[in-house]
Every structure is written in structure tokens, then in C-alpha cells.
Design an enzyme around this catalytic site. Structure first.
Site, short mmCIF file in Angstrom:
data_model
loop_
_atom_site.label_atom_id
_atom_site.label_comp_id
_atom_site.label_asym_id
_atom_site.label_seq_id
_atom_site.Cartn_x
_atom_site.Cartn_y
_atom_site.Cartn_z
N TYR A 70 0.83 -1.21 0.00
CA TYR A 70 0.00 0.00 0.00
C TYR A 70 0.86 1.25 0.00
O TYR A 70 0.67 2.15 -0.83
CB TYR A 70 -0.95 0.01 1.20
CG TYR A 70 -1.80 1.27 1.19
CD1 TYR A 70 -2.79 1.44 0.24
CD2 TYR A 70 -1.57 2.29 2.09
CE1 TYR A 70 -3.54 2.60 0.20
CE2 TYR A 70 -2.32 3.45 2.06
CZ TYR A 70 -3.31 3.60 1.11
OH TYR A 70 -4.05 4.75 1.06
N LYS A 121 1.44 4.11 -2.84
CA LYS A 121 1.23 5.56 -2.73
C LYS A 121 2.47 6.33 -3.17
O LYS A 121 2.38 7.38 -3.81
CB LYS A 121 0.84 5.93 -1.29
CG LYS A 121 -0.59 5.56 -0.94
CD LYS A 121 -0.96 5.93 0.48
CE LYS A 121 -1.06 7.42 0.71
NZ LYS A 121 -2.29 8.00 0.10
N ASP A 156 -8.09 -5.54 -0.36
CA ASP A 156 -7.65 -4.30 -0.99
C ASP A 156 -6.69 -4.42 -2.16
O ASP A 156 -5.94 -3.49 -2.42
CB ASP A 156 -7.01 -3.39 0.04
CG ASP A 156 -7.86 -3.20 1.26
OD1 ASP A 156 -9.09 -3.35 1.15
OD2 ASP A 156 -7.32 -2.93 2.33
N GLU A 215 -14.36 1.30 1.37
CA GLU A 215 -14.21 2.65 1.90
C GLU A 215 -13.78 3.61 0.80
O GLU A 215 -14.55 4.44 0.34
CB GLU A 215 -13.17 2.61 3.03
CG GLU A 215 -12.99 3.91 3.79
CD GLU A 215 -11.95 3.73 4.88
OE1 GLU A 215 -12.30 3.87 6.06
OE2 GLU A 215 -10.78 3.44 4.55
N GLU A 274 -9.79 5.40 -4.65
CA GLU A 274 -8.63 4.56 -4.95
C GLU A 274 -9.00 3.46 -5.95
O GLU A 274 -8.15 3.01 -6.73
CB GLU A 274 -8.04 3.98 -3.68
CG GLU A 274 -7.27 5.03 -2.88
CD GLU A 274 -6.61 4.47 -1.65
OE1 GLU A 274 -5.37 4.55 -1.56
OE2 GLU A 274 -7.31 3.97 -0.76
N ASN A 321 -7.75 30.43 -0.84
CA ASN A 321 -7.55 29.79 0.47
C ASN A 321 -6.21 29.07 0.58
O ASN A 321 -5.92 28.47 1.62
CB ASN A 321 -8.67 28.79 0.75
CG ASN A 321 -9.96 29.46 1.17
OD1 ASN A 321 -9.94 30.55 1.72
ND2 ASN A 321 -11.08 28.81 0.90
#
Length: 772
Positions: free
Chosen positions: A376, A380, A451, A528, A532, A685
Site C-alpha cells: 500500500y 502511494k 484491498d 471505503e 482509490e 484559500n
């Protein structure tokens, strides 16, 4: 997402297969075992994987619960996966039914009766004893186990002791049964009311606790036990049960027409029409008619399906956690979904300070040198490097692009190379479960096979960036065959693949992915980080297009558009399906029996929103489809964040609210999302020097994204093109068209508003014109 984490995400790696030659094509290529240091190492192009579990590594601790008849790779990460991971199963939610394999047979109930909502989520009933009913066997009161006997794209057949076979699936109100050496029994929590039929009629209509069922025995059958809580159907070896929408005689009669057509196969076929930029998806049922002449079956369509279909619907409906299921009759249905294109990178469109962007890119190129980690977090890192390398190339920063690409290549090649003594940075093929597991694993990607689409999606998208800049690297003789293995593990388009199951992580009927390999919860499976998943499909589309594999590309497009519709409906609720009592602007985690505002890893609302946005890259522009919703989403987040901080005992209450200019950690993700609806407001911002940057993002990407959208405007989904790699934006009275060409061969690209762009080089062509 399956396991508790301190950072957002779950990802898993799975890929393997044997190639007989290196000259054959991607997904169907056999793999040749070249002479390696040991027979456990299998060569795949320039890469390799191992068939021996690395020292200290973990894998699923049990063999699949399937019958001896099963000779193909085992599906995991599905709504029914607990059936193959457990001696029996946990609760499963094919909708409209809830079912559970139990030692006494199959427990059945209707979750929709518990449909409710509060500010934390939308919920349906989870079955507790006493059950609505249990289908059992007259001669066998308990079974040693329940095993998957066969399955199709959204149906499964469970074998209880090889004497009772029960078939059920997504959208179906029926459970179909066949039996040997006895008769089927139907045991209720208490004696049901019989509203139609008697002991001598093959069909009974019964009601219990406000739920109604049709019990369909074979012609000539009789019933024992009427008036009691246990009914036995005496007759032939086939039968079915149906959850009925009501207890009317005409409803029972209508269902009876289809009750003897047992579903034996369910199959999806998709096609991408490049000319119209539409995906046509056909869902087909095959039935075996035991009695009668009626064709087809009854099936419930989810909202994301009937929104895209012209199929005629009946007046019958059911309630489920995704909203209202609407019933249709027939042999299948078709949906048509637009594809708005993806871009491999955001091109240099100006509007930024070149010195500032160069500084940010150069800083990352000089300092960001990630080490090999679990699949994982390595993923990333790969995603961050890929986006940075593309940005450096697009803006002419050759030195940084070279350095970043070298790092990207080294990380991928490390993981794509197995050696006997190696325990980290490699893939292992587990034959019993038909999966590739990457080590180090994380968040259950090894033992539970969680996952894989999240983890491997980053690898695939990173490889696509190398394929764009270094086509030779992506060839089958080099590293492309290993990338194809990863795709086959989590999104295999081939049903006949001997090594991997079909579309492992994707629920074909429900239209989105599942994260948990086992799905072993009372609430079913869960997912979730919808974004991804979209990152994975972006990578798959780009990889297929850039390597010339249209089958892979079109599969990626099918997954992308279908999952996007599911996200809009079930995560973001843009069509307002959920009850008003659920006051949040999104459900951050979807389950079989619920949809909730929660994560596995944090109680901070910014993470619940952000986990369904990151990683923000050029394939994330789908998030800009509904600008008004973005404003609603962020207004909700601001309110939630203030309330959260007030309850946080560890937070200094004198500090200003963490909203607007002060989002804090993950603020870059939120501001980039805001820019899709209001780039000038979001830009106002931003503090690009001090803003905390989410670990999968970079300051350079944050800076460039904000300025690109400030100049280009909002995503314009009213326009499509006859090529897959495109994007259209609108600002004021100006529309801008971007087309990426993977070849220097001239191509005429036509947009749906009549705009034509002719590409004559590799790269992105940009043209703007005033709106008519």
C-alpha cells in the site's frame, strides 16, 4: 477497507501467471519458466514472481470451502465471499434478500424491513434469531459445512452436505433449490399465516412478521406441517422460495410464473463505442425451466442500473441499503453509460509562476526518495512519483523528470523481481486461492486478500506513466507482463483464465468494488476508498491504450464508468436516494447492510471526506461532474469539522476552526476538490509554502492543479469525444478541449459539439474556442 489503520487506505497486491513465450499478448499469454536460481521462481518477461511463500510471510490460513467439482480460481472480495472462507458463512446481502449458510441450512430474511437512518448512516436489518425461515433437509437436521458448488457473475450455488443445493444472487427475490435423499423443509420462527394455498397445493403464500414469502413446490407436491412452524414439501427434487413485495393473491400468481425457471447462469457483457463515447452493458440470465412456458426470471434493478436503462419495470419494489430496488421481468436488461474520458496528465496550460513550480518539482526530485515498503505505502509512493514525473515532463523540467522516472522505475522493478532469499519487495502466487500477494503486505492483503485493487492500482497507474514515456519498458519482453499479472489479479477480464478469477474486486451487479477479501462481517462486505478504486481503473485505461491492448482498455473504461455511477449514488448521494435523517453529505464507507459516515482509521471528518477523493491526479476529474454537490459536500465538512474539534479533548479550544484557509492535514486534498467547482475561491484559500501535504500528494501537484483549474475552469461533461484520452473544460464563455495522442500518426478527433482536433504528434493537443 478492512483493517484498522493510522493512515487512510487499504491496498492489496495479487498477480501471477505462467507464460509459455514472451512473444504472446498480454492477458492470454502463457508464462514460461526460464532457468532461474530455483524452480520456485517464475520468469515473466524481465520480471519474476515466486511460487514459494517467502520466509516469515503470511497467506490465507485455510483452503477454500468449495466442492470437488470446482476446478477454477476462487472469487474473493465479493458479497458472498464468506461462504468460501468459512465452514458456513456470515450474513450475505444479495439484495433484496439477506441470507446466511448455517449448520441447519440457509437462513433467509428481508433486511429491508429494518431500513432506517440517522446522522451517522443508513441501515437495514441484520438477521438475529429467530430467523424468518431456514431451508433445510428432512433427513439431515445439521450439515458438516456449506461449500460453494458453482457460481456465475452475480449468482452462487451453495452445497449443503452434497444433498441440498441452493442458488441465490444479486437482485433476485428467489432462492432456487434441488435436493436428494429427502425433502426440503422450511422452518419459520413461529407458525406463519398461510394466505394462499393448502396442504395439497404446490404453491403456498405465507406471511410472518409483516414479511411475505412464496413457497413453490413441484407440480403434484403436498405439504406436511401446515399450521406449524415447520413445513415439509413432499414431492420432486426441485423447488424455490421467493420474498414477495406483498401478500396479494395476484402477486403470488405473478411470481409463480417465474418460480420454476431456476437461474443457472448470470453474465455481463460490456462494449465501449469509441465513436459515441458510450459503454453498453448487457446483463443476461440463463434459466432452466422445470415447469411452465414463461421465459426469463424476475430481477430487481439498483438505482444506478435503472437510471441508465430503458428496461420496462413492474410496479413491484423492495427496499435495500442502496435505496429502492425496482423489479423487472425477462431474460436480462441493458444499460448505456457515457464515458467522459481520462487524461494521462494535466498539460502545461500556463497560468502559474514557472519559477515557483520548478522549485517545488526540483525539491521533490532532490529529496523524495521513498524506500521499499508494504504494497500500500509503496503504491502511494509510486503514485506520487508518477504524477510528479508527468508534471515535470509536461512543463519541460527534463532533469527532474529523468530523476523521478528513474526512481519510479527502480521501485517497480524491485517489486517485479523475485529471488530465493528475498523476503521483501516481491510477489508470491498462492495457487489454492488463485492470487498474487505482494510482500510486505498490509491491512490484510495477505491473510484476508484485502484491498488488492487499491494497492495494485497504484502500481498499474505508475507503470502506465512509464509506458507513456518509455514504451519499450512496458513491452511484454520487458516489464509489461508483470503489470498484466497485477491487472489479472484484481480486474481480470477473462473468465477462462486458469490462474485468476474474473474481475476479483468488482461487484458486477452492485456496480462497485469490495475491499474485504473474506467479507466476513454481520453487515456483509465493505468498501471505503471509492477514489482509490477509480485510481486503479484510470491506470488500467491508460495502460491498455498506451500498450495497444484494447480489451484491457475497454475493461478499464467499463469499470470506471460503472463505479463512477455507484459512487455518485451510494457514496455521494447526488440523486438524493437516502433518507433525510442521514444528514451527512456522503457515506464514506458502504457495506452490504449499511452505508455509514466512518472510516477504519480516523474519526476526523476531513478523513471521511478525503478518503473518497485521493489520490488526486488527472484521472480524478470525474469528481468535478457535479459542481453544486462539491459545494454541498464541503459545507457539510466545515460544519462537521467544527463540531469534531469542539469534542476533541486533546485540541486547544482557543485555536481557530480547521476549515477554509486552515484545513490542516489533508487540506491540500480538500482544496483541490474545491477547485473542481470553484477554482478562484479555492486558490484564495491556498498557502502553497506552508500547507500540509497528504503523503500520496506533492506540493508541486497541489500548486499546479489549482492553477490549471483556475485557468481551464470546470469539467464540462456535456461534451464527449471519439477517443478515450480527452478532457473538456468550460470557463465563462470559453470551452477548452484537450486530446492526448499516444502516436505521431495523424488522427482526426471529433467532439460531440462538432469541434474537430487533428493530432499530429505524441502528447496533448489543446484548443479553445468561445461557446456558441
Amino acid at each position: 477497507m478492512m483493517q484498522m489503520r493510522f493512515q487512510p487506505q487499504v491496498v492489496n497486491f495479487c498477480m501471477v501467471f505462467l507464460f509459455a513465450t514472451l512473444s504472446v499478448l498480454m492477458l492470454t499469454s502463457p508464462i514460461a519458466c526460464a532457468q532461474n536460481e530455483s524452480p520456485d521462481i517464475v520468469s515473466v518477461g524481465a520480471g519474476s514472481y515466486t511460487t514459494k511463500l517467502p520466509t516469515g510471510a503470511k497467506e490465507p490460513g485455510t483452503l477454500p470451502f468449495v466442492t470437488e467439482a470446482v476446478k477454477k480460481p476462487i472469487p474473493t472480495n465479493d458479497w458472498w465471499s464468506s461462504l468460501v472462507f468459512s465452514k458456513f458463512s456470515n450474513q450475505m446481502f444479495p439484495h433484496p434478500l439477506g441470507v446466511q449458510a448455517h449448520e441447519k441450512g440457509l437462513r433467509i430474511y428481508y433486511p429491508g424491513v429494518g431500513y432506517t437512518a440517522n446522522p451517522e448512516g443508513i441501515f437495514t436489518a441484520v438477521m438475529q434469531a429467530p430467523d424468518d425461515l431456514v431451508i433445510g433437509h428432512s433427513a439431515q437436521l445439521t450439515f458438516p459445512d456449506a461449500r460453494a458448488e458453482s457460481w456465475s457473475d452475480w449468482f452462487v450455488t451453495a452445497a449443503f452436505g452434497n444433498k441440498l443445493f441452493l442458488t441465490f444472487g444479486h437482485g433476485s427475490p428467489f432462492v432456487y433449490g434441488t435436493i436428494t435423499d429427502g425433502d426440503p423443509t422450511f422452518t419459520f420462527a413461529s407458525a406463519p399465516t398461510v394466505f394462499s394455498g393448502d396442504a395439497k397445493s404446490p404453491v403456498l403464500g405465507v406471511t410472518l412478521g409483516g414479511r411475505s414469502y412464496g413457497l413453490f413446490g413441484a407440480a403434484g407436491c403436498t405439504w406436511e406441517g401446515t399450521g406449524t412452524s415447520k413445513l415439509t414439501c413432499k414431492g420432486k427434487s426441485y423447488f424455490s422460495v421467493a420474498l414477495l413485495p406483498d401478500n396479494k393473491q395476484e402477486t403470488l400468481a405473478f411470481f409463480a410464473k417465474y418460480a420454476y425457471n431456476h437461474v443457472t447462469d448470470s453474465k455481463v457483457v460490456w462494449s465501449y463505442d469509441e465513436k459515441t463515447s458510450r459503454v453498453t452493458t448487457k446483463y443476461a440470465f440463463t434459466v432452466k425451466a422445470y415447469e411452465g412456458a414463461t421465459l426469463g426470471t424476475l430481477f430487481g434493478l439498483y438505482p444506478h442500473q435503472y437510471q441508465r436503462s430503458a428496461t420496462k419495470l413492474t410496479d413491484y419494489t423492495y427496499q435495500c441499503t442502496r435505496g429502492t430496488l425496482k423489479v423487472a421481468a425477462g431474460e436480462g436488461f441493458t444499460t448505456v453509460t457515457p464515458f467522459q474520458g481520462v487524461l494521462p496528465l494535466l498539460p502545461d496550460f500556463g497560468g502559474y509562476e514557472k519559477a515557483t513550480l520548478k522549485k517545488f518539482i526540483d525539491t521533490d526530485a532532490a529529496t523524495y526518495k521513498p524506500e521499499l515498503a508494504d504494497t500500500y505505502w509503496t503504491g502511494k509512493a509510486l503514485g506520487k512519483l508518477a504524477t510528479l514525473a508527468a508534471l515535470a515532463e509536461a512543463t519541460g523540467n527534463t532533469a527532474a523528470n529523468t530523476a523521478l522516472r528513474a526512481r519510479l522505475q527502480a521501485l517497480l522493478e524491485d517489486y517485479f523481481t523475485a529471488k530465493d532469499a528475498k523476503t521483501k519487495g516481491l510477489f508470491y502466487y498462492n495457487k489454492p486461492w488463485g492470487t498474487l500477494i505482494g510482500y510486505p503486505a498490509s491491512y490484510g492483503s495477505d491473510e484476508a486478500l484485502n484491498d488488492h485493487h487499491f494497492h495494485y492500482g497504484y502500481f498499474i497507474r505508475a507503470a502506465a506513466e512509464l509506458a507513456r514515456q518509455e514504451p519499450e519498458w512496458a513491452s511484454q519482453a520487458q516489464w509489461g507482463a508483470m503489470v498484466n499479472l497485477l491487472i489479472r489479479d484484481c480486474a481480470n477480464p477473462e473468465r477462462s483464465d486458469p490462474l485468476f478469477p474474473f474481475l476479483r474486486n468488482f461487484d458486477i451487479y452492485e456496480g462497485h468494488t469490495w475491499a474485504d477479501g473474506k467479507g466476513d462481517f454481520a453487515d456483509g462486505n465493505n468498501n471505503e476508498s471509492s477514489s482509490e478504486a477509480m485510481n486503479a481503473w484510470t491506470g488500467m485505461i491508460l495502460w491498455g491504450e498506451l500498450t495497444g491492448d484494447k480489451k484491457l482498455r475497454d475493461t478499464g473504461i467499463y469499470l470506471y464508468v460503472t463505479e463512477k455511477d455507484a459512487i455518485d449514488n451510494y457514496w455521494f448521494d447526488v440523486n438524493k436516494l437516502y433518507p433525510k435523517a442521514f444528514t451527512r453529505s456522503l457515506a464514506s464507507m458502504v457495506w452490504g447492510a449499511k452505508a455509514v459516515f466512518a472510516t477504519w482509521f480516523s474519526g476526523d471528518p476531513i478523513h471521511m471526506h478525503g478518503i473518497n477523493l485521493l489520490p488526486l491526479q488527472s484521472g480524478s476529474l470525474y469528481l468535478g461532474t457535479h459542481p453544486a454537490y462539491i459545494s454541498e459536500n464541503l459545507a457539510s465538512l466545515a460544519t462537521e469539522r467544527i463540531a469534531h474539534d469542539k469534542k476533541d479533548a486533546k485540541r486547544d479550544q482557543s485555536l481557530p476552526p480547521r476549515t477554509g484557509k486552515n484545513w490542516g492535514g489533508w487540506g491540500d486534498v480538500i482544496l483541490m476538490y474545491q477547485a473542481l467547482a470553484d477554482a478562484p475561491g479555492a486558490l484564495a484559500n491556498c498557502n502553497f509554502e506552508t500547507q500540509e501535504i497528504e503523503s500520496g500528494n506533492s506540493r508541486a501537484n497541489f500548486y499546479y492543479w489549482m492553477h490549471f483549474l483556475s485557468k481551464a475552469g470546470q469539467v464540462d461533461t456535456s461534451i464527449s469525444a471519439d477517443t478515450p484520452l480527452y478532457g473538456v473544460f468550460k470557463k465563462g464563455n470559453q470551452r477548452t478541449y484537450f486530446v492526448y495522442s499516444a502516436t505521431a500518426q495523424p488522427r482526426r478527433v471529433t467532439f460531440s459539439d462538432g469541434k474537430v482536433i487533428v493530432t499530429r504528434k505524441v502528447g496533448i493537443v489543446t484548443e479553445s474556442r468561445p461557446l456558441k
